[in-house]
Write a protein that holds these residues in place. Structure first.
Motif, PDB file in Angstrom:
ATOM      1  N   GLY A 223      -1.586 -13.645   0.487  1.00 30.92           N
ATOM      2  CA  GLY A 223      -1.759 -13.202   1.876  1.00 30.92           C
ATOM      3  C   GLY A 223      -0.442 -13.132   2.630  1.00 30.92           C
ATOM      4  N   THR A 224       0.414 -14.137   2.435  1.00 29.10           N
ATOM      5  CA  THR A 224       1.700 -14.104   3.127  1.00 29.10           C
ATOM      6  C   THR A 224       2.600 -13.004   2.579  1.00 29.10           C
ATOM      7  OG1 THR A 224       2.463 -15.869   1.639  1.00 29.10           O
ATOM      8  CG2 THR A 224       1.714 -16.525   3.833  1.00 29.10           C
ATOM      9  N   ALA A 225       2.506 -12.727   1.275  1.00 27.11           N
ATOM     10  CA  ALA A 225       3.273 -11.612   0.713  1.00 27.11           C
ATOM     11  C   ALA A 225       2.817 -10.288   1.312  1.00 27.11           C
ATOM     12  CB  ALA A 225       3.123 -11.587  -0.805  1.00 27.11           C
ATOM     13  N   GLU A 226       1.507 -10.122   1.479  1.00 28.29           N
ATOM     14  CA  GLU A 226       0.984  -8.907   2.104  1.00 28.29           C
ATOM     15  C   GLU A 226       1.398  -8.819   3.571  1.00 28.29           C
ATOM     16  OE1 GLU A 226      -1.389  -6.275   0.588  1.00 28.29           O
ATOM     17  OE2 GLU A 226       0.183  -7.082  -0.702  1.00 28.29           O
ATOM     18  N   ALA A 227       1.422  -9.958   4.256  1.00 24.53           N
ATOM     19  CA  ALA A 227       1.830  -9.964   5.663  1.00 24.53           C
ATOM     20  C   ALA A 227       3.287  -9.567   5.821  1.00 24.53           C
ATOM     21  CB  ALA A 227       1.599 -11.346   6.272  1.00 24.53           C
ATOM     22  N   GLY A 228       4.105  -9.832   4.796  1.00 26.58           N
ATOM     23  CA  GLY A 228       5.519  -9.499   4.865  1.00 26.58           C
ATOM     24  C   GLY A 228       5.816  -8.031   4.650  1.00 26.58           C
ATOM     25  N   ARG A 229       4.843  -7.263   4.168  1.00 17.72           N
ATOM     26  CA  ARG A 229       5.065  -5.821   4.017  1.00 17.72           C
ATOM     27  C   ARG A 229       5.149  -5.154   5.382  1.00 17.72           C
ATOM     28  NH1 ARG A 229       1.459  -2.864   2.733  1.00 17.72           N
ATOM     29  NH2 ARG A 229      -0.375  -4.211   2.834  1.00 17.72           N
ATOM     30  N   PRO A 230       5.904  -4.051   5.500  1.00 16.67           N
ATOM     31  CA  PRO A 230       5.910  -3.311   6.771  1.00 16.67           C
ATOM     32  C   PRO A 230       4.487  -2.911   7.171  1.00 16.67           C
ATOM     33  CG  PRO A 230       7.663  -2.520   5.336  1.00 16.67           C
ATOM     34  CD  PRO A 230       6.845  -3.473   4.518  1.00 16.67           C
ATOM     35  N   GLY A 231       4.056  -3.336   8.326  1.00 11.87           N
ATOM     36  CA  GLY A 231       2.717  -3.032   8.811  1.00 11.87           C
ATOM     37  C   GLY A 231       1.631  -3.941   8.289  1.00 11.87           C
TER      38      GLY A 231
END
Length: 482
Positions: A223-231
């Motif tokens: 989840g945190t890796a996904e949150a770090g993506r642009p947008g």
């Protein structure tokens, strides 16, 4: 053959047996660290070779993190049940199998799957290495032995991008993985010949805890890796994943009161362990956040390539190399409560210099600040880890290692994501229209470099504020001789 626990002696120095153990486990640990960081510089090469998008290639990095996060919580139980030597060899072989398959991958999905296997092996290597050395050292030598293992690990993390850049430019990306095989073979042979058999005891697997804790940690990292993506931070799906992770982890807390729990929450009743664990988490958040910002500054603002960036980051490793041996000795003599706060203050001084970044800040100034930051890291991470082990009886060390490494992995995920998101937002505010972390033509980069430098400076202010928070738990660490 004598067990690891039984061998732990009240000796004052690092005797030949302990140094031999250290060399064997560092040989395996440094391999996994160099590989993990070396792949970071290969994303554009992989995208071109497989005809994949950068978003798809990011799963090569994310897959490794997920494999790593999934196995760390179970490492303590496995070490108790099967023995540190057997788990160490299993981890090495799993890592080498993942390396070989990754080097032979024929498609992007295959490479991602094999990286998960590699991460599962790598996730066990470092916790088991720490357990082996901590049980062999005993409380009176804990600081020195943690410094012994910490220095090669930090050097490996700095060397990774340099090694990756050299391999990509000379032999191709596949050799980032295949180069592990001969070194790994040496590590396996050394472990078979030199690692003593370790004590085992019956320990039933906590299946409910496995599902709650491993599932929660894995979802949290994802989840945190996904949150770090642009947008990614604005997507409902991201928050659903993080919410599910939080629910699983919250359910684990009351479950952890059982004596057979995967990680016993009673460990935190030991003041030294609790203070050390919190210090490690906060430092991990700040450290991994800074490790996101530093290379990006040299690449995005100053326009350097991966190899030059790796070399420009080397003063941090040099600072740690100077600090770690001295910090280990002082920790054994004076207590971590004296050494770690001093290390945090040095880290704050080094980070504070980066809050004043400009587009043309002299390299000597930034290198000096990075050296001071390295001094702070060398006097913080491993001494606080030593304090955690010194507070516990030897039989609790395997699960304590799992607990601290699980918390560190979660802290690293938070730090990486938070600083990446903050940096993206600052770049959007200071230089609208610029792709947050994408490459820029030289002319365009030069035109917006001052605004980009301001964005990086603001992000470093956040990292500085996080690092300040490490002072309080550091002051609670024991100030007595082990």
């Amino acid at each position: 053959m004598t067990t690891l626990t039984a061998q732990a002696a009240p000796a004052r120095g690092l005797d030949r047996r302990l140094v031999t153990l250290g060399v064997v486990v560092v040989l395996g640990a440094i391999m996994s660290i160099i590989d993990a960081t070396a792949v970071n510089v290969a994303t554009r090469t992989l995208a071109a070779d497989f005809g994949a998008s950068i978003a798809s290639v990011q799963w090569v990095l994310t897959g490794y993190m997920l494999g790593l996060a999934a196995v760390i919580p179970v490492t303590g139980w496995a070490t108790e049940r099967f023995g540190a030597r057997r788990v160490w060899l299993t981890a090495l072989l799993l890592f080498l199998a993942g390396s070989a398959l990754s080097g032979l991958a024929w498609s992007m999905p295959a490479l991602i799957a094999f990286r998960v296997v590699q991460g599962a092996g790598g996730g066990m290597i470092i916790p088991v290495a720490q357990t082996i050395l901590a049980q062999a050292a005993g409380p009176s030598r804990m600081g020195r032995v943690m410094g012994f293992i910490g220095l090669p690990m930090l050097l490996g993390s700095v060397a990774g991008p340099i090694v990756g850049g050299l391999i990509i430019s000379t032999a191709g990306w596949r050799w980032i993985f295949l180069a592990n095989l001969p070194l790994g073979a040496v590590a396996v042979v050394a472990a078979l010949r030199l690692l003593p058999r370790s004590a085992t005891r019956p320990a039933s697997l906590d299946v409910r805890g496995l599902l709650l804790l491993c599932g929660g940690v894995t979802l949290f990292v994802y989840g945190t890796a996904e949150a770090g993506r642009p947008g990614g931070l604005g997507e409902p799906r991201t928050w659903a994943i993080i919410g599910a992770a939080a629910a699983l982890l919250a359910l684990y807390v009351p479950h952890a009161r059982h004596r057979s729990a995967l990680i016993d929450i009673a460990l935190f009743r030991h003041r030294g362990f609790a203070a050390a664990a919190v210090t490690n988490v906060v430092v991990a958040v700040a450290l991994f956040g800074v490790l996101v910002l530093l290379p990006l500054y040299w690449q995005v603002v100053r326009g350097h390539g991966a190899l030059a960036t790796g070399l420009l980051l080397s003063p941090q490793a040099l600072g740690a190399a100077v600090a770690m041996p001295l910090a280990g000795r002082l920790t054994d003599r004076l207590g971590a409560g004296v050494v770690v706060p001093a290390g945090v203050l040095l880290g704050l001084i080094g980070t504070a210099a980066y809050t004043q970044l400009g587009a043309d800040t002299p390299v000597a100034v930034l290198a000096s600040a990075l050296f001071v930051l390295g001094l702070g890291l060398g006097a913080t991470i491993m001494p606080s880890m030593a304090a955690a082990y010194q507070a516990l009886p030897p039989q609790l060390i395997p699960r304590a290692t799992s607990a601290i490494n699980t918390l560190q992995r979660m802290g690293a995920s938070v730090g990486t994501t938070a600083l990446a998101v903050i940096l993206q937002r600052e770049i959007s505010a200071q230089a609208p229209g610029v792709a947050a972390l994408g490459p820029l033509p030289d002319a365009a980069r030069t035109a917006v470099a001052p605004e980009l430098a301001v964005a990086f400076g603001h992000a470093f202010w956040i990292a500085l504020a996080i690092a300040v928070a490490a002072l309080l738990p550091a002051l609670l660490l024991p100030r007595t001789k082990a």
